[in-house]
Design a protein around this motif. Structure first.
Motif, PDB file in Angstrom:
ATOM      1  N   VAL A 127       0.936  -1.471  -0.002  1.00  0.00           N
ATOM      2  CA  VAL A 127       0.027   0.032  -0.036  1.00  0.00           C
ATOM      3  C   VAL A 127       0.950   1.311   0.014  1.00  0.00           C
ATOM      4  CG1 VAL A 127      -1.879   1.317   1.449  1.00  0.00           C
ATOM      5  CG2 VAL A 127      -1.647  -1.026   1.265  1.00  0.00           C
ATOM      6  N   THR A 128       0.790   1.969  -1.006  1.00  0.00           N
ATOM      7  CA  THR A 128       1.617   3.130  -1.139  1.00  0.00           C
ATOM      8  C   THR A 128       0.857   4.401  -1.315  1.00  0.00           C
ATOM      9  OG1 THR A 128       3.612   3.911  -2.411  1.00  0.00           O
ATOM     10  CG2 THR A 128       1.847   3.156  -3.759  1.00  0.00           C
ATOM     11  N   THR A 129       1.473   5.672  -1.652  1.00  0.00           N
ATOM     12  CA  THR A 129       0.885   6.749  -1.727  1.00  0.00           C
ATOM     13  C   THR A 129       0.341   7.178  -3.022  1.00  0.00           C
ATOM     14  OG1 THR A 129       3.212   7.474  -2.556  1.00  0.00           O
ATOM     15  CG2 THR A 129       2.576   7.662   0.001  1.00  0.00           C
ATOM     16  N   CYS A 136       3.842 -11.328  -5.010  1.00  0.00           N
ATOM     17  CA  CYS A 136       3.450  -9.940  -4.736  1.00  0.00           C
ATOM     18  C   CYS A 136       1.873 -10.309  -5.345  1.00  0.00           C
ATOM     19  CB  CYS A 136       3.931  -9.038  -5.428  1.00  0.00           C
ATOM     20  SG  CYS A 136       3.259  -7.378  -5.424  1.00  0.00           S
ATOM     21  N   LEU A 137       0.867  -9.676  -4.620  1.00  0.00           N
ATOM     22  CA  LEU A 137      -0.659  -9.706  -5.054  1.00  0.00           C
ATOM     23  C   LEU A 137      -0.711  -8.522  -5.397  1.00  0.00           C
ATOM     24  CD1 LEU A 137      -2.261 -11.519  -1.655  1.00  0.00           C
ATOM     25  CD2 LEU A 137      -1.500 -12.379  -4.065  1.00  0.00           C
ATOM     26  N   GLY A 138      -0.103  -7.442  -5.471  1.00  0.00           N
ATOM     27  CA  GLY A 138      -0.474  -5.948  -5.952  1.00  0.00           C
ATOM     28  C   GLY A 138       0.118  -4.881  -5.193  1.00  0.00           C
ATOM     29  N   VAL A 139       0.312  -3.785  -5.988  1.00  0.00           N
ATOM     30  CA  VAL A 139       0.820  -2.442  -5.410  1.00  0.00           C
ATOM     31  C   VAL A 139      -0.388  -1.539  -5.390  1.00  0.00           C
ATOM     32  CG1 VAL A 139       2.517  -0.620  -5.543  1.00  0.00           C
ATOM     33  CG2 VAL A 139       3.126  -2.671  -6.158  1.00  0.00           C
ATOM     34  N   VAL A 140      -0.780  -1.247  -4.412  1.00  0.00           N
ATOM     35  CA  VAL A 140      -2.261  -0.200  -4.615  1.00  0.00           C
ATOM     36  C   VAL A 140      -1.788   1.181  -3.809  1.00  0.00           C
ATOM     37  CG1 VAL A 140      -4.605  -0.071  -3.287  1.00  0.00           C
ATOM     38  CG2 VAL A 140      -3.481  -2.352  -3.896  1.00  0.00           C
ATOM     39  N   PRO A 141      -2.294   2.115  -4.855  1.00  0.00           N
ATOM     40  CA  PRO A 141      -2.308   3.665  -4.334  1.00  0.00           C
ATOM     41  C   PRO A 141      -3.228   3.861  -3.330  1.00  0.00           C
ATOM     42  CG  PRO A 141      -2.978   3.795  -6.526  1.00  0.00           C
ATOM     43  CD  PRO A 141      -2.917   2.191  -6.150  1.00  0.00           C
ATOM     44  N   GLY A 153      13.088  -9.612  -8.638  1.00  0.00           N
ATOM     45  CA  GLY A 153      12.598 -11.100  -8.583  1.00  0.00           C
ATOM     46  C   GLY A 153      11.632 -11.409  -7.536  1.00  0.00           C
ATOM     47  N   PHE A 154      10.819 -10.469  -7.114  1.00  0.00           N
ATOM     48  CA  PHE A 154       9.897 -10.523  -5.959  1.00  0.00           C
ATOM     49  C   PHE A 154       8.513 -10.573  -6.465  1.00  0.00           C
ATOM     50  CE2 PHE A 154      13.314  -8.321  -3.337  1.00  0.00           C
ATOM     51  CZ  PHE A 154      13.725  -9.629  -2.922  1.00  0.00           C
ATOM     52  N   GLU A 155       8.272 -10.633  -7.643  1.00  0.00           N
ATOM     53  CA  GLU A 155       6.776 -10.273  -8.397  1.00  0.00           C
ATOM     54  C   GLU A 155       6.063 -11.606  -7.990  1.00  0.00           C
ATOM     55  OE1 GLU A 155       9.076 -11.901 -12.125  1.00  0.00           O
ATOM     56  OE2 GLU A 155       9.525 -10.803 -10.136  1.00  0.00           O
ATOM     57  N   ILE A 178       7.494   1.277  -8.345  1.00  0.00           N
ATOM     58  CA  ILE A 178       7.637   0.012  -7.155  1.00  0.00           C
ATOM     59  C   ILE A 178       7.623  -1.226  -7.928  1.00  0.00           C
ATOM     60  CG2 ILE A 178       6.330  -0.738  -5.249  1.00  0.00           C
ATOM     61  CD1 ILE A 178       5.890   2.049  -4.443  1.00  0.00           C
ATOM     62  N   GLU A 179       6.553  -1.209  -8.983  1.00  0.00           N
ATOM     63  CA  GLU A 179       6.412  -2.544  -9.617  1.00  0.00           C
ATOM     64  C   GLU A 179       7.419  -2.750 -10.416  1.00  0.00           C
ATOM     65  OE1 GLU A 179       1.556  -2.738 -10.491  1.00  0.00           O
ATOM     66  OE2 GLU A 179       2.844  -1.676 -11.958  1.00  0.00           O
ATOM     67  N   GLY A 180       8.139  -2.073 -10.971  1.00  0.00           N
ATOM     68  CA  GLY A 180       9.464  -2.237 -11.859  1.00  0.00           C
ATOM     69  C   GLY A 180      10.580  -2.541 -10.742  1.00  0.00           C
TER      70      GLY A 180
END
Length: 219
Positions: free
Chosen positions: A113-115, A136-141, A131-133, A123-125
């Motif tokens: 959870v980001t800004t 990861c269930l997702g990056v949410v702003p 190599g941690f994707e 962050i996704e990049g």
């Protein structure tokens, strides 16, 4: 043991918050906190990161002179991580990088959870490049500006709590707090959500300590 937390943005209050957390985690170490006075007030996307880089690089000779043993980039975007690592005299890690490692070491799927939405591609990049994707269930702003997160008004903390609970409901074993400004609110957000939270500042502090100890080992 001397650790340097290097804030890519020019907001001194954020540097102070980060240093307060790191000193609480590792009181026996000498924790330095430097602010990039030439950076933007907040890092909220790749343009801000690019603008911060020259000021960060300019601080490396001072870090060498100070005898710093590990440099921690105190921005979740890990601003300038590769560039600083290539030129620094000591190991350089980022709080985002440290948080991903900690999530995988805990053996769990995770979410972030980001800004602002502008930080999500960065962050996704980073997650993919490291190599941690897979976990990861997702990056949410949260769509809350960095400096508002740092201030931590009740409505801000409630919005962050809602996003954290939603990520937990999706099956995340842990949720990473995707901004250095969230470090002050770690306890409050943990209490309000009941979700296992990973704060990059805390993660980076313990991993920096491990790096120093490994580097000093004669075995």
């Amino acid at each position: 043991m001397k650790l340097l937390f290097l804030n890519p943005n020019s907001t001194v209050a954020m540097t102070e918050s980060v240093v307060t957390t790191a000193r609480a985690v590792l009181p026996e170490a000498e924790i330095l906190g430097w602010t990039n006075s030439d950076g933007p007030p907040a890092i909220q996307g790749p343009e801000d990161g690019d603008a911060a880089l020259p000021g960060l690089l300019a601080l490396l000779p001072k870090a060498r002179e100070a005898g710093v043993e590990v440099i921690v980039i105190a921005c979740f975007d890990d601003t300038g991580l590769e560039e600083l690592r290539a030129k620094a005299h000591c190991p350089v890690i980022g709080i985002g990088q440290a948080a991903y490692h900690m999530a995988l070491l805990m053996g769990q799927s995770y979410g972030v959870v980001t800004t602002m939405a502008g930080s999500v591609p960065v962050i996704e990049g980073n997650i993919e490049r490291l190599g941690f994707e897979g976990a990861c269930l997702g990056v949410v702003p949260s769509n809350i500006p960095v400096l508002d997160v740092e201030e931590g008004r009740p409505d801000v903390l409630e919005k962050l709590s809602d996003e954290i609970r939603t990520m937990g409901a999706r099956g995340a074993g842990s949720v990473i707090l995707g901004c250095a400004g969230m470090t002050t609110h770690h306890a409050a957000l943990s209490l309000s959500t009941g979700v296992t939270l990973i704060d990059g500042v805390r993660a980076a502090t313990v991993l920096a300590e491990a790096l120093v100890r490994m580097g000093r080992s004669s075995v």
